[in-house]
Design an enzyme around this catalytic site. Structure first.
Site, PDB file in Angstrom:
ATOM      1  N   ASP A   1      -2.015  -9.948  -4.430  1.00  0.00           N
ATOM      2  CA  ASP A   1      -3.272  -9.699  -3.712  1.00  0.00           C
ATOM      3  C   ASP A   1      -4.487  -9.808  -4.869  1.00  0.00           C
ATOM      4  O   ASP A   1      -4.350  -9.235  -5.942  1.00  0.00           O
ATOM      5  CB  ASP A   1      -3.100  -8.136  -3.233  1.00  0.00           C
TER       6      ASP A   1
ATOM      7  N   ASN B   1       0.847  -1.163   0.065  1.00  0.00           N
ATOM      8  CA  ASN B   1       0.144   0.077  -0.042  1.00  0.00           C
ATOM      9  C   ASN B   1       0.829   1.224   0.122  1.00  0.00           C
ATOM     10  O   ASN B   1       0.684   2.082   0.913  1.00  0.00           O
ATOM     11  CB  ASN B   1      -0.951  -0.233   1.314  1.00  0.00           C
TER      12      ASN B   1
ATOM     13  N   GLU C   1       1.082  -2.878  -5.282  1.00  0.00           N
ATOM     14  CA  GLU C   1       0.619  -1.640  -4.686  1.00  0.00           C
ATOM     15  C   GLU C   1       1.771  -0.733  -4.456  1.00  0.00           C
ATOM     16  O   GLU C   1       1.670  -0.196  -3.387  1.00  0.00           O
ATOM     17  CB  GLU C   1      -0.770  -1.802  -4.088  1.00  0.00           C
TER      18      GLU C   1
ATOM     19  N   ASN D   1      -7.654  -9.776  -4.158  1.00  0.00           N
ATOM     20  CA  ASN D   1      -8.752  -9.021  -3.896  1.00  0.00           C
ATOM     21  C   ASN D   1     -10.111  -9.806  -3.865  1.00  0.00           C
ATOM     22  O   ASN D   1     -11.025  -9.307  -4.279  1.00  0.00           O
ATOM     23  CB  ASN D   1      -8.852  -7.834  -4.945  1.00  0.00           C
TER      24      ASN D   1
ATOM     25  N   HIS E   1      -2.337  -4.517   4.608  1.00  0.00           N
ATOM     26  CA  HIS E   1      -2.380  -5.904   4.297  1.00  0.00           C
ATOM     27  C   HIS E   1      -1.048  -6.390   5.262  1.00  0.00           C
ATOM     28  O   HIS E   1      -0.211  -5.566   5.628  1.00  0.00           O
ATOM     29  CB  HIS E   1      -1.891  -6.254   3.043  1.00  0.00           C
TER      30      HIS E   1
END
Length: 253
Positions: free
Chosen positions: A148, A9, A35, A150, A245
């Site tokens: 990830d 992130n 990310e 999602n 995360h």
């Protein structure tokens, strides 16, 4: 080989929270990042090299500060594949693969479905990606796809399955897709070794969710079936707190 996957992130924010010290302690052979929200020219790459990752590869979104993936390696791969070659997927910097002699590792950042437009983009991405990896396995059978996704696959993977059944990330169509990926010849390595509930890899920043462990397991290390006998363990590193995360990982002979 120890492989760890981490949606950070924002790598620049994570670096300010002690990410390099964590990386040295975790000591993976390959680290897949999602990310990163950065182009490599925005980073001091020497910090990764000094931590032991001389070989690092970055695939960024066209839009700065958005999406983007990276892979850090201790050993030099034979080949690096940036993206998938599918135009509708690659402009957001979501796939990066490194190939070694007996294994290939991909960092994947699947889109989230935050609104109807993005959900449609995500569903199309999922369909195109499944076709892509089905074809890829014909030439690269030993494939690990970390990242990830999602998506939570089963009720055990989310803290409130009944209340969240109509929320993107746990929609029936998304869960079905994860099942189809597994049925096509992939192993959810964490569930291969860990059957216990309440083990998550993402928590909302709202309502003290992480401290209350109201989480989602959105991050996976999926290994292709030919690697089954080489799997040693799979894990979630929930104590790492540089992001909303936490890292997940797998060890493979």
């Amino acid at each position: 080989m120890k492989i760890i996957s981490y949606n950070v992130n924002g790598i620049r924010a994570a670096l300010k929270k002690g990410f390099i010290d964590w990386l040295k302690a975790a000591n993976p052979d390959v680290l897949c990042l999602q990310e990163t929200k950065a182009h490599k020219e925005q980073l001091d790459l020497s910090v990764f090299e000094e931590a032991g990752y001389k070989y690092h590869y970055w695939f960024s979104a066209q839009k700065k500060g958005y999406s983007s993936v990276a892979v850090l390696c201790k050993e030099e791969p034979n080949h690096v594949e940036y993206g998938t070659g599918i135009e509708t997927m690659d402009f957001e910097g979501r796939n990066l693969r490194v190939d070694f002699d007996t294994i290939s590792v991909m960092s994947l950042y699947l889109p989230s479905g935050t609104n109807d437009l993005r959900l449609n983009f995500k569903l199309n991405y999922m369909d195109e990606f499944l076709d892509y990896i089905s074809d890829l396995k014909k030439t690269i059978p030993n494939l690990v796809i970390c990242g990830d996704y999602n998506i939570c696959h089963e009720e055990i993977d989310i803290h409130n399955p009944k209340g969240l059944k109509n929320t993107s990330g746990f929609l029936p169509v998304e869960r079905k897709w994860i099942g189809e990926m597994i049925d096509s010849g992939f192993i959810d390595t964490f569930r291969r070794f860990n059957k216990e509930p309440d083990q998550y890899s993402w928590w909302s920043y709202r309502a003290n969710a992480r401290n209350n462990n109201k989480g989602w397991r959105l991050d996976y290390c999926m290994a292709s079936s030919p690697l089954e006998k080489r799997l040693k363990r799979s894990f979630i590193l929930s104590e790492a707190k540089h992001s909303d995360h936490c890292p997940v990982g797998v060890e493979i002979d």
